[in-house]
Design an enzyme around this catalytic site. Structure first.
Site, PDB file in Angstrom:
ATOM      1  N   GLY A 181       0.808  -1.231   0.000  1.00  0.00           N
ATOM      2  CA  GLY A 181       0.000   0.000   0.000  1.00  0.00           C
ATOM      3  C   GLY A 181       0.831   1.267   0.000  1.00  0.00           C
ATOM      4  O   GLY A 181       0.289   2.360   0.103  1.00  0.00           O
ATOM      5  N   ASP A 292      10.619   7.129  -3.922  1.00  0.00           N
ATOM      6  CA  ASP A 292      10.125   5.756  -3.744  1.00  0.00           C
ATOM      7  C   ASP A 292      11.260   4.828  -3.314  1.00  0.00           C
ATOM      8  O   ASP A 292      11.380   3.710  -3.799  1.00  0.00           O
ATOM      9  CB  ASP A 292       9.452   5.248  -5.040  1.00  0.00           C
TER      10      ASP A 292
END
Lengths: 550, 245
Positions: A181, A292
């Site tokens: 998630g 990320d």
């Protein structure tokens, strides 16, 4: 040099590594081998001198061919416990491959998660086999019969846009699992369930809520949907009674305009008391991540001498291209060394670990950043060998063009805050290799290139052999001391899983999952348009030496 | 070409007064229905028919935004604004429940949830409250169906919720373990399935018939869940449940 002499030589080195218990032997009891996550076995029947004679003993076809096979098989008392991408579980006889039982978790028909239906393994303990599922359940199966005993929905997957792909970790009487998630509008957590009853014992949110320490690092309501996935498996030190877990990137991934702050505990290692789930310490590697750069990968627990002092260390490789070296008793930063060649997201770090010269993506403008969102290393694990204190890492030299965008987070939807396009590093060519490094100093001892994309885990053994596999289907062995390629076998399916080794009745086996899949795997075609696509599949190949050799 | 542009401007100008689904239909017609793709009203072109598709909203969103590599479906995140993507996702979700093509009509359009009702819905499914209503109750395809279907249920105060009788609750006596309150799910041959209600998240447990005894009636209340909400919030949840009916 005989093995005994080499061991003696290693013991006499000034940087000598203390004996520690991170090695496996007959079994492969836990995801990382042991809870210290070395992926190293003390078995040496198969070794650098005879590995050329390694031959298939048996092959098991799971029949679940969607999304490949990424699992780490767990092996206990000669029985292999293997999970597949759609949450089937098999108990197999480790000598013959015969199915002892099989279990299929009932995923909703046609269920597909954004994070892909894939599974990286089970945990076994207390007579139960535990698995996280593609629709965010945790399920317990009877180890002897394969019958389901309990299951809990950790959170509604249709609402959270999250699921479980990692292997759980059994600590004491708890089964602990993370959640995906991190690229969605979601707030991450770790959950601990009672092994016997499935009752939730504690949940630790990786993003503190209002009134909790650390919430001030999230402006406004940004804490609600700020990512912080715990999508890989943690480690545990029984002597310190500390559970370690890596926390992933903040959301939205590439744009921090709505979350100006350090965004605790994303991009961090957290250490928890396993009984209570209470935070004992944390170390944030990447404050306010905009690349990320998940910090969720393996935490390798080693006792070693650093700067003349024997310490309880943690080696932590991440997508960002560094190994962070922490004192695992208290989270103190000791050093970080780069394992990739192409790193430009920061210019460097201060002596106390602060990031210097951040190169951040901008809205509407292309910024070329290395490593890519896929990382200088992805989730597939490296291995640590106490023979010379070496880390063997699957390294990728890949950059990407990042463009941030303004985005409103909608719970459970993707929340990337930008786009990325993978591209080669400045050399013009993608590179991938097994790199061998001195774990403490970071000195590179050797590197052995692979043809395209090395995204399988690495296995190291006391026989001075390092195993891994490539997308073309080759499962191969390198000499741990030189990187020389000693043996290779074409399994026909791309490698994206984690090989293990075990022994039954005195005979050593090496088992590797094969079959291409995964989100990163889907990028293969765009990176290597001239190479044939890696073959899908879902098989376990098991090798041993011919009987007369052992 | 100019005629086409003129035609497109009119609906776009009107979108301010339209519902999400209606705005989505406009975006769909000019983007997804064209050429060889999903066809008018999602009835299929070269790309798949979308009426009655099985995908949940988050998947539809990711497909629209990022495409499906290798399948010819491009991502629209750089072409469409976030609001347009949101609207077209809403329209495609309407198509999911729209059944066969003949059934697509104004009557099939979903009711628009008023803002006040949405507040109650958000509380029912509020993720930061571990053990919120959806941990044990399902509305539509969301939530866990351990407890009864609550659609049409009236509002309670926290005290009334705590005192609410729970006639479905049974007591499970497993071998070698303390008794616990549960909900019987059903018998599967020689096995008994129950939801264990003793923790914040219900646990679906399976016992061999000779390993556990199930007795009608049990001690359990909504005390924990009631403690998560204020009176005003429970009121809002009640209004949402009435609206769902």
């Amino acid at each position: 040099m005989s093995n005994a002499v080499m061991l003696l030589a290693a013991a006499l080195l000034p940087c000598a590594l203390a004996a520690a218990d991170g090695a496996t032997s007959r079994d492969w009891p836990s995801y990382g081998g042991t809870h210290s996550a070395w992926r190293y076995s003390s078995l040496d029947q198969i070794n650098a001198a005879n590995v050329q004679r390694l031959a298939p003993a048996w092959v098991f076809q799971t029949g679940d061919y969607e999304n490949g096979l990424q699992a780490t098989p767990i092996v206990l008392d000669g029985v292999i416990y293997l999970s597949t991408s759609n949450n089937w579980v098999f108990a197999l006889d480790g000598v013959t491959g015969k199915v002892i039982w099989e279990y299929h978790f009932p995923l909703p028909q046609g269920w597909q998660s954004y994070y892909s239906n894939q599974n990286r393994g089970v945990a076994v303990g207390h007579g139960r086999v535990f698995m996280g599922t593609a629709d965010n359940h945790i399920v317990a199966i009877d180890q002897n019969t394969g019958e389901e005993l309990w299951r809990v929905n950790a959170e509604d997957a249709k609402q959270c846009g999250c699921n479980i792909t990692a292997a759980p970790l059994v600590v004491k009487d708890l089964v602990i699992t993370g959640v995906t998630g991190g690229d969605s509008a979601h707030r991450g957590y770790l959950s601990a369930f009672d092994v016997k009853t499935g009752r939730l014992r504690w949940r630790f949110y990786t993003i503190p809520g209002p009134g909790e320490k650390g919430n001030e690092t999230w402006p406004g309501e940004s804490w609600r949907l700020g990512g912080g996935a715990t999508w890989m498996t943690g480690s545990y030190d029984p002597d310190l009674n500390l559970l370690y877990w890596g926390v992933g990137n903040a959301s939205s991934d590439l744009n921090s305009s709505k979350r100006r702050g350090d965004n605790l505990y994303t991009g961090s290692i957290i250490a928890l008391n396993p009984e209570t789930g209470k935070l004992q310490w944390h170390y944030q590697e990447v404050p306010r991540d905009v690349w990320d750069y998940d910090a969720t990968f393996e935490q390798i627990l080693v006792d070693a001498t650093i700067d003349g002092r024997l310490r309880h260390l943690m080696f932590h490789p991440t997508k960002a291209g560094y190994i962070w070296v922490l004192d695992r008793t208290n989270g103190q930063f000791l050093k970080a060394w780069p394992f990739a060649k192409n790193i430009n997201w920061i210019k460097g770090m201060t002596e106390d670990g602060k990031l210097v010269g951040r190169l951040e993506p901008e809205v509407g403008k292309v910024t070329t950043v290395c490593p890519s969102v896929g990382g200088a290393k992805n989730w597939n694990q490296g291995a640590y060998s106490p023979r010379g204190g070496m880390l063997f890492l699957p390294v990728m030299e890949i950059c990407n063009d990042l463009v941030a965008r303004e985005e409103v987070g909608v719970e459970g939807n993707l929340f990337t805050g930008g786009n990325w396009v993978l591209k080669p590093p400045p050399s013009g060519k993608y590179e991938t290799y097994v790199g061998a490094f001195d774990a403490v100093t970071g000195a590179k001892k050797w590197s052995t290139p692979s043809s395209t994309l090395l995204v399988a885990s690495i296995l190291a053994t006391a026989g001075d052999v390092v195993f891994t596999g490539d997308p073309e289907g080759n499962f191969f062995a390198l000499d741990a001391r030189s990187g020389a390629r000693l043996w290779s076998f074409n399994t026909g399916g791309g490698h994206r899983g984690s090989a293990v080794t075990y022994s039954v009745n005195g005979r050593q086996y090496v088992a590797t999952p094969t079959g291409w899949g995964s989100l990163l795997g889907r990028a293969f075609g765009s990176m290597f348009p001239d190479s044939p696509p890696p073959r899908a599949g879902s098989s376990l190949f098991v090798f041993a030496l011919p009987a007369e050799v052992k | 070409m100019r005629t086409w542009i003129g035609l497109l401007i009119l609906p776009v100008c009107l979108t301010g007064q339209m519902s999400r689904t209606e705005r989505g239909a406009v975006v769909f017609r000019k983007t997804c229905a064209v050429a060889y793709c999903h066809g008018p009203e999602g009835t299929a072109g070269r790309a798949p028919r979308l009426i009655g598709h099985p995908y949940p909203e988050n998947i539809v969103f990711s497909i629209v935004a990022d495409g499906i590599s290798g399948k010819g479906m491009p991502g629209f995140s750089s072409q469409l604004k976030t609001e347009e993507i949101d609207a077209v996702v809403g329209y495609v979700m309407m198509l999911r429940s729209a059944g066969p093509p003949a059934a697509v009509s104004a009557a099939k359009l979903p009711r628009v949830m008023p803002t006040e009702i949405r507040k109650g819905r958000d509380l029912f499914f509020d993720a930061p409250r571990l053990g919120a209503c959806n941990a044990c109750h399902q509305i539509g395809d969301r939530g866990t169906p351990a407890g009864p279907n609550l659609a049409g249920h009236t509002a309670f105060t926290p005290q009334e919720l705590t005192d609410l009788p729970a006639p479905h609750v049974v007591t499970v006596h497993p071998d070698g373990e303390g008794a616990f309150p549960g909900i019987a799910i059903g018998d599967e041959g020689l096995r008994i399935q129950v939801y264990d209600l003793s923790a914040v998240l219900p646990v679906r447990r399976i016992f061999h018939r000779d390993q556990a005894k199930v007795v009608v009636g049990g001690v359990w209340s909504h005390k924990y869940a009631a403690g998560l909400y204020s009176s005003a919030e429970i009121q809002l949840i009640g209004e949402y449940l009435r609206w769902v009916k």
